[in-house]
Scaffold this motif. Structure first.
Motif, mmCIF file in Angstrom:
data_model
loop_
_atom_site.group_PDB
_atom_site.id
_atom_site.type_symbol
_atom_site.label_atom_id
_atom_site.label_comp_id
_atom_site.label_asym_id
_atom_site.label_seq_id
_atom_site.Cartn_x
_atom_site.Cartn_y
_atom_site.Cartn_z
ATOM 1 N N UNK A 61 11.312 18.837 15.888
ATOM 2 C CA UNK A 61 12.739 19.131 15.666
ATOM 3 C C UNK A 61 13.465 19.617 16.920
ATOM 4 N N UNK A 62 12.716 20.001 17.964
ATOM 5 C CA UNK A 62 13.405 20.394 19.203
ATOM 6 C C UNK A 62 13.047 19.460 20.361
ATOM 7 N N UNK A 63 12.256 18.431 20.059
ATOM 8 C CA UNK A 63 11.926 17.400 21.044
ATOM 9 C C UNK A 63 11.290 18.010 22.296
ATOM 10 N N UNK A 64 10.118 18.589 22.104
ATOM 11 C CA UNK A 64 9.518 19.470 23.086
ATOM 12 C C UNK A 64 8.000 19.346 22.968
ATOM 13 N N UNK A 65 7.256 19.396 24.066
ATOM 14 C CA UNK A 65 5.790 19.374 24.021
ATOM 15 C C UNK A 65 5.297 20.798 24.291
ATOM 16 N N UNK A 66 4.847 21.477 23.243
ATOM 17 C CA UNK A 66 4.456 22.889 23.392
ATOM 18 C C UNK A 66 3.169 23.063 24.188
ATOM 19 N N UNK A 67 2.279 22.082 24.163
ATOM 20 C CA UNK A 67 1.047 22.178 24.962
ATOM 21 C C UNK A 67 1.390 22.028 26.450
ATOM 22 N N UNK A 68 2.328 21.115 26.750
ATOM 23 C CA UNK A 68 2.798 20.968 28.128
ATOM 24 C C UNK A 68 3.427 22.285 28.594
ATOM 25 N N UNK A 69 4.204 22.907 27.711
ATOM 26 C CA UNK A 69 4.847 24.184 28.036
ATOM 27 C C UNK A 69 3.786 25.248 28.346
#
Ligand code: MV4
Length: 445
Positions: free
Chosen positions: A303-311
Motif C-alpha cells: 500500500x505504500x509501494x516500498x521494499x521494507x527489506x531493502x530499507x
C-alpha cells in the motif's frame, strides 16, 4: 554497501531476503539444516552452508555455527529474518564482536524491549499511552490484590519476560488471584527462566493494531501506518490487513506519533513495529515493540509501494531515511497459508506437496518457498505461503482474495485455505466488525 549478506533463516523469509539482495547487487549466503537441503533458499542463494541437523537448536539457533559460516564465506552482514535469532541480544552482540553487521536492532535496543515491564516504563516516560496497572513488578499476592482493588477487576497478570500470551492470566475477581498468581509464576519461570510478573487492567475484546516504523543511524524516524492483526487464533495471526477498517485519519496520526516517540526514546535503528491494543472507544495502549521484520510486512509494502527489506539493508549500511511518514494509497490483505488441518484442531500436516498451483494476476502476490514435489519438514513452523492481495478498496481486495484463494491448489497436505475462504465470506469480517475475540466463536462449516 554490503558485498555479501548471510541469511540466518529458512523458508519464505529467506527467499524474500535473497530476492531483495539480488535486486541490490548484493551476494547471498544461505545456511540450512539437513532437513532443508532441497529448499529454494539453498537453490537461489549464491552460496550455501549446511549448519547442522534438523532441530532448530542445532542449526538455525546455533550461533557459533552461523558465525563460522559467515566467516568462511566472508559475509559482511547477517540478516536474521523473523523468529530464530532475530531478537536475540546475545547474537546481535556476537555479530558486533566479530565485525559482522547484524541487520536488526542493537543488543541494547533488543534488551530494552525484551523485558515487558521495563519496556512499558520506558514508554510511559516517552509519553506513549500505557494500560493502567502496577508500577513495575508485583512483589506478592497481597500486592496484586491491593493494585487490582485500586484499578478495578478484571485485571491481567503478565510475565515480564513473556510475549505471545505465555505466562498470562486474566483475573475476574479477588478469589482467583492466588491460583492465577501461582500458575503464571510457575509457567513464566519454566518458559523464560524469569518469573517476574506485572499487572494491568484487562481490556475486553480489543483490536490488535500495530504501526510499522523505521529509524536511521542519525536519529530520524518515520511511520508507515498500521496493520490490523486482530484475526488471530491462540496468538497465531491468520489474516492481516492495512488500512485497518477501524482506523480514522485522526487515530492514525495519534498512533503514528506515539509509535515514533517509542522509537525515538530507544534511538531505534532499522525497521520495527509498535503493537497497540485499541479499545472500542478508540483509546489505544502500548503493548509490545518488535525489533525485527515481521511476517505481515508485505501488506504495508503493497500500500505504500516500498521494499521494507531493502530499507533494512540501507539503514544498516548507514544510508539516511527521508523522515517523511507514509499513508496507505490502497488496501492490502494477507492470508497466512499453513500446512494444518483446520477440521482437526489445526493439527500440523507436514509431508510431500504432490501437486501445486499458485495464484497470480493483477494485485496478487505469493511469498512462498514451496514447489510441486517439495516435502514440508515436520520440524519448523507450519506456514507454507503468504497470499497478499492489493486493490483500490477493501471490498475489491476481499473479492480479489476470494478469486486468488480459489486458484490456490495444494495437494498432498492439508492447508488453511478452506478457513480463509470461509473467513472472506463471513459477514462480520466483510463489515470490518471484528476484535481479537473473533476466532473464539468462528466455526468452520
Ligand atoms: C492484554 C489483553 C487485554 N488487556 N492486555 C496477548 C499477547 C500479549 N502480547 C498481550 N496480549 C493481550 N494483552 C490487557 N491489559 C489482551 C491480550 C490478548 C491479545 C492481544 C492481541 C492479540 C490477540 C490477543 C488475544 C488474547 C489476548
Amino acid at each position: 554497501m554490503f558485498k555479501k549478506i548471510l541469511i540466518a533463516n529458512r523458508g519464505e523469509i529467506a527467499l524474500r531476503i535473497i530476492r531483495t539482495c539480488k535486486e541490490m547487487g548484493i551476494k547471498t549466503v544461505a545456511v540450512y539444516s539437513t532437513a532443508d537441503a532441497s529448499s529454494l533458499h539453498v537453490r537461489f542463494a549464491d552460496e550455501a552452508v549446511c549448519i547442522g541437523p534438523p532441530p532448530s537448536k542445532d542449526s538455525y539457533l546455533n550461533m557459533a555455527r552461523i558465525l563460522a559460516a559467515a566467516e568462511v564465506t566472508n559475509a559482511d552482514a547477517i540478516h536474521p529474518g523473523y523468529g530464530f535469532l532475530s531478537e536475540n541480544s546475545k547474537f546481535s552482540a556476537l555479530c558486533r564482536d566479530h565485525g559482522i553487521k547484524f541487520i536488526g536492532a542493537t543488543p541494547e535496543q533488543i534488551d530494552s524491549m525484551g523485558d515487558k515491564s521495563n519496556a512499558k516504563d520506558t514508554m510511559k516516560k516517552a509519553g506513549v499511552p500505557t494500560i493502567p496497572g502496577s508500577d513495575g513488578l508485583l512483589d506478592s499476592i497481597a500486592d496484586g490484590k491491593k493494585i487490582a482493588k485500586k484499578i478495578g477487576y478484571p485485571v491481567i497478570i503478565k510475565a515480564t519476560a513473556g510475549g505471545g500470551g505465555r505466562g498470562m492470566r486474566i483475573i475476574w475477581e479477588e478469589s482467583e488471584m492466588e491460583g492465577a498468581w501461582n500458575s503464571a509464576k510457575q509457567e513464566a519461570g519454566a518458559a523464560f527462566g524469569n518469573d517476574g510478573l506485572y499487572m494491568e487492567k484487562y481490556i475486553e475484546e480489543p483490536r490488535h493494531i500495530e504501526i510499522q516504523i523505521a529509524g536511521d543511524q542519525y536519529g530520524k524516524v518515520c511511520h508507515m501506518s498500521e496493520r490490523d492483526c486482530s484475526i488471530q487464533r491462540r496468538h497465531q495471526k491468520l489474516v492481516e490487513e492495512t488500512p485497518s477498517p477501524f482506523m480514522t485519519p485522526e487515530l492514525r496520526d495519534k498512533m503514528g506519533t506515539a509509535a515514533k516517540a517509542a522509537a525515538e526514546i530507544i534511538k531505534y535503528e532499522g525497521v520495527g513495529t509498535v503493537e497497540f491494543l485499541v479499545d472500542k472507544h478508540r483509546n489505544f495502549y502500548f503493548m509490545e515493540m518488535n525489533t525485527r521484520i515481521q511476517v505481515e510486512h508485505p501488506v504495508t509494502e503493497e500500500v505504500i509501494n516500498f521494499d521494507l527489506v531493502k530499507e533494512q539493508i540501507l539503514i544498516a549500511a548507514g544510508v539516511p531515511i527521508s523522515g517523511k511518514d507514509y499513508t496507505p494509497q490502497k488496501h492490502a490483505i494477507e492470508c497466512r497459508v499453513n500446512a494444518e488441518d483446520v477440521y482437526n484442531n489445526f493439527r500440523p500436516s507436514p509431508g510431500k506437496i504432490t501437486n501445486l498451483h499458485k495464484p497470480g494476476g493483477h494485485g496478487t502476490r505469493v511469498d512462498s518457498h514451496i514447489y510441486a514435489g517439495y516435502t514440508i519438514p515436520p520440524y519448523y513452523d507450519s506456514m507454507i505461503a503468504k497470499l497478499i492481495v492489493s486493490a483500490q478498496t477493501r471490498e475489491e481486495a476481499i473479492v480479489k482474495m476470494e478469486r486468488a484463494l480459489s486458484e490456490f491448489i495444494v495437494e498432498g497436505v492439508k492447508t488453511t485455505i478452506p478457513l480463509h475462504q470461509q473467513l472472506m465470506r463471513n459477514e462480520d469480517f466483510r463489515n470490518g466488525n471484528f476484535t481479537t475475540a473473533f476466532m473464539n466463536t468462528f466455526e468452520m462449516e
